[in-house]
Scaffold this active site. Structure first.
Site, PDB file in Angstrom:
ATOM      1  N   GLU A 137      48.282  35.995  33.675  1.00  0.00           N
ATOM      2  CA  GLU A 137      49.642  35.828  34.180  1.00  0.00           C
ATOM      3  C   GLU A 137      50.040  34.393  33.880  1.00  0.00           C
ATOM      4  O   GLU A 137      49.485  33.444  34.461  1.00  0.00           O
ATOM      5  CB  GLU A 137      49.722  36.109  35.685  1.00  0.00           C
ATOM      6  CG  GLU A 137      51.136  35.986  36.221  1.00  0.00           C
ATOM      7  CD  GLU A 137      51.247  36.256  37.714  1.00  0.00           C
ATOM      8  OE1 GLU A 137      52.315  35.936  38.270  1.00  0.00           O
ATOM      9  OE2 GLU A 137      50.288  36.777  38.308  1.00  0.00           O
ATOM     10  N   ASP A 193      53.332  43.378  42.736  1.00  0.00           N
ATOM     11  CA  ASP A 193      52.700  43.206  44.048  1.00  0.00           C
ATOM     12  C   ASP A 193      53.570  42.316  44.935  1.00  0.00           C
ATOM     13  O   ASP A 193      54.378  41.521  44.463  1.00  0.00           O
ATOM     14  CB  ASP A 193      51.306  42.594  43.894  1.00  0.00           C
ATOM     15  CG  ASP A 193      51.342  41.127  43.496  1.00  0.00           C
ATOM     16  OD1 ASP A 193      52.063  40.813  42.525  1.00  0.00           O
ATOM     17  OD2 ASP A 193      50.666  40.304  44.130  1.00  0.00           O
ATOM     18  N   GLU A 194      53.401  42.514  46.240  1.00  0.00           N
ATOM     19  CA  GLU A 194      53.932  41.621  47.274  1.00  0.00           C
ATOM     20  C   GLU A 194      55.441  41.383  47.155  1.00  0.00           C
ATOM     21  O   GLU A 194      55.932  40.294  47.427  1.00  0.00           O
ATOM     22  CB  GLU A 194      53.168  40.289  47.252  1.00  0.00           C
ATOM     23  CG  GLU A 194      51.676  40.449  47.516  1.00  0.00           C
ATOM     24  CD  GLU A 194      50.896  39.142  47.479  1.00  0.00           C
ATOM     25  OE1 GLU A 194      49.870  39.037  48.175  1.00  0.00           O
ATOM     26  OE2 GLU A 194      51.320  38.221  46.750  1.00  0.00           O
ATOM     27  N   ASN A 219      54.775  38.798  36.544  1.00  0.00           N
ATOM     28  CA  ASN A 219      54.843  39.532  37.806  1.00  0.00           C
ATOM     29  C   ASN A 219      56.295  39.784  38.187  1.00  0.00           C
ATOM     30  O   ASN A 219      57.132  38.871  38.143  1.00  0.00           O
ATOM     31  CB  ASN A 219      54.130  38.735  38.910  1.00  0.00           C
ATOM     32  CG  ASN A 219      53.626  39.634  40.015  1.00  0.00           C
ATOM     33  OD1 ASN A 219      54.067  40.762  40.175  1.00  0.00           O
ATOM     34  ND2 ASN A 219      52.667  39.140  40.778  1.00  0.00           N
ATOM     35  N   ASP A 247      46.050  29.584  44.390  1.00  0.00           N
ATOM     36  CA  ASP A 247      46.915  29.556  45.569  1.00  0.00           C
ATOM     37  C   ASP A 247      47.109  28.138  46.112  1.00  0.00           C
ATOM     38  O   ASP A 247      48.178  27.805  46.627  1.00  0.00           O
ATOM     39  CB  ASP A 247      46.331  30.447  46.670  1.00  0.00           C
ATOM     40  CG  ASP A 247      46.450  31.924  46.304  1.00  0.00           C
ATOM     41  OD1 ASP A 247      46.825  32.212  45.157  1.00  0.00           O
ATOM     42  OD2 ASP A 247      46.142  32.778  47.147  1.00  0.00           O
TER      43      ASP A 247
END
Length: 608
Positions: A193, A295-296, A234, A438
């Site tokens: 990504e 996702d998310e 994403n 993160d």
């Protein structure tokens, strides 16, 4: 005299029974050491000796490609330059064959036979290539290889590593090291990504992107080493790297507030924008797969705050439709677009909550990382290809680290998903480990490497063969020590100058600093006023990623990764690259500022 003869006879019998176990018997107990381990080894008497004069015998075009890569790797590993020749193998030669008739080897298996000469055979080019990785591992332990034969076929077709170079920039040499290590351990899929600098949408070119030439270089390496590099952008969540400067595409809540990380899936323009990025990535990525994340999307929020999504779903799918149907609709439209371009779609699993009435398009590969309502067994029953991307396999900068030793001791294999252990591997495509930033400044790239290599070898073992080939984890890790790193792997912790006090000079600007190596292979630059550190601008993942941010002396802190620098050799000197932001520092008036190297030519610093 007869007593003496009888005594001699008894001693001869005892000698026969007490003699050391022949090498051939020992080999039956211990196949040669490799990662992944050889599960099928038939020993023979004698050995193969690699020595000066060895040749690589390759007749067809595929064989010559494999032999050419092997020749380069043998040289890089210190085994000398080996010529590639056609036909007529002789003692000491290495023979490369691709024989499609050997269908039992599948698309990636190989047969290796060591004797007076050594042969590697695959039904495909990829299979034969994998056999050369085993050969390189054996030669890393010595020039003599025990005679024998192995037929080595992987259990799972997808054996991968996922890297989120999202927001942050991971250096190209680090990624190239990863590709070489993956191939060396027979991993075949790198999912990345990342952001490619866009010509079509320059407003999206916030750091840290990669230039198209950089990606072409990485993809070419992957093709040479049979590692498929699959890109991901994403969407429709986590889109802020792409739409932070496009408020017109951002989802707006009921209070009128824009959501810069969420794409408005009800807008045709949003879909057109996203698919135009797919087209631009196709200019540099050759993979036949496309990862859209998915996702998310509602992380920290919920669909109720966006009534336009429910309206869109009901207009398209009727009064019983749910907001989740609009989300699945976006996934399916991307699936159809990708399929029309010859690409298969991949998504994460956590968006599949079961609250939808519209099914995900058939053929979509689901990468399962989180335990949600829709279980792996249900996805398999519905016919979706399923990859294990369990959170237990994650390495998060400054956060969670996979317990590789614990997983090995448990005999973890790709049937063990978050929340469910499957009885069968049917439908499971394989597994991958994932590297996530993160906390972007939590660890440097070199620190991540220390955790990565054991985890990488473990996933290679668990997806190729027996997940527990040795009785202890220490024995398993000894395999990695024995085979070492891949040929061509670069030690990125090597600092090109000795510790000491230097004057750094460039374009009339000078800086007196004590240069000291850090434990992870960077340097700190301690001036009279403190240690040089990048500060300023908006923080992204706890990192100052804005071009133009200033580097200034701050209180020295050995734990502060923003005070670590790479001295990157350049003609006549060095570039100063921050270990975390990956931007170079150059003078700008009376300041030192960071910029991506393609935006401003990096200063070359001379050390004296």
């Amino acid at each position: 005299m007869r007593k003496r003869l009888r005594l001699v006879g008894v001693m001869a019998v005892l000698t026969l029974f007490l003699a050391p176990v022949p090498a051939i018997a020992r080999q039956e107990q211990s196949p040669p050491v490799t990662v992944p381990a050889l599960s099928d080894w038939a020993p023979e008497s004698g050995s193969y000796l690699y020595r000066t004069g060895a040749r690589l015998v390759a007749d067809g075009a595929a064989e010559r490609r494999i032999a050419g890569t092997l020749a380069d790797d043998l040289e890089a590993a210190g085994h000398g330059r080996v010529p590639v020749v056609p036909g007529g193998a002789r003692t000491g030669d290495i023979v490369i064959d691709v024989e499609p008739a050997k269908a039992s080897l599948g698309t990636e298996g190989y047969e290796l036979h060591a004797g007076r000469r050594l042969s590697v055979t695959g039904a495909t080019e990829t299979g034969a290539f994998h056999g050369t990785r085993t050969l390189l591992q054996l030669l890393a332990q010595g020039d003599r290889i025990p005679a024998g034969r192995t037929v080595d076929v992987p259990r799972y077709k997808e054996r991968g590593v996922g890297v989120c170079a999202c927001y942050v920039h991971i250096s190209l040499p680090w990624l190239e090291n990863l590709v070489r290590e993956m191939a060396y351990n027979k991993l075949n899929q790198l999912l990345v990504e990342l952001k490619v600098k866009s010509d079509a949408h320059p407003e999206a070119d916030t750091w840290g992107y990669y230039t198209k030439d950089e990606i072409r270089r990485l993809v070419a390496l992957g093709e040479r080493y049979h590692v498929e590099i699959i890109p991901e952008i994403n969407s429709p969540g986590h889109m802020d790297p792409w739409i932070e400067n496009r408020p017109d595409l951002q989802l707006t809540d009921a209070d009128g507030a824009k959501q810069p990380s969420r794409l408005d899936i009800t807008q045709p323009a949003a879909f057109d924008y996203y698919t135009s990025l797919i087209d631009e990535y196709a200019q540099v990525f050759t993979s036949t797969s496309w990862h859209m994340g998915a996702d998310e999307y509602m992380l920290g929020s919920d669909f109720a705050k966006y009534p336009q999504i429910l309206r869109y779903a009901r207009q398209k799918y009727g009064p019983d439709a749910t907001p989740q149907d609009a989300f699945i609709d976006f996934v399916n439209r991307v699936h159809a677009y990708a399929a029309a371009k010859g690409k298969k779609l991949r998504i994460w699993n956590d968006g599949l909550t079961g609250a939808n009435t519209v099914p995900v398009a058939a053929g979509t590969t689901v990468e399962h990382w989180l335990n949600v309502a829709t279980k792996p067994s249900q996805l398999l029953a519905e016919g979706y290809p399923l990859m294990n991307a369990a959170y237990s396999l994650y390495l998060v900068r400054g956060g969670f680290h996979s317990d590789t030793e614990g997983l090995y001791d448990q005999g973890w294999d790709p049937r063990s998903f978050e929340g469910e252990k499957l009885a069968s591997s049917d439908g499971v495509t394989g597994a991958k480990i994932s590297l996530w930033p993160d906390n972007g400044r939590g660890e440097t790239e070199n620190e991540v490497s220390e955790e990565l290599w054991p985890a990488l070898r473990h996933i290679a073992q668990a997806t190729w063969g027996d997940p527990h080939p040795d009785t202890s984890y220490a024995e398993f890790t000894a395999r990695g020590t024995a085979v070492g790193h891949a040929p061509g792997w670069r030690d990125l912790t090597r600092v090109p100058v000795a510790d000491g006090t230097y004057t750094l000079t460039t374009d009339g600007r000078s800086l007196d600093a004590e240069v000291r190596r850090t434990a992870d292979g960077y340097v700190t630059l301690r001036t009279a006023d403190g240690c040089l550190e990048v500060r300023g601008g908006k923080l992204t993942l706890n990192v100052p990623l804005q071009p133009g941010a200033e580097a200034t002396p701050q209180t020295c802190d050995a734990t502060n990764t923003l005070q670590r620098w790479e001295l990157e050799p350049a003609r006549g000197g060095y570039r100063l690259v921050n270990a975390i932001t990956r931007m170079t520092v150059s003078p700008d008036g009376g300041r030192l500022v960071q910029y991506p190297p393609d935006q401003r030519p990096p200063a070359v610093w001379h050390l004296s």
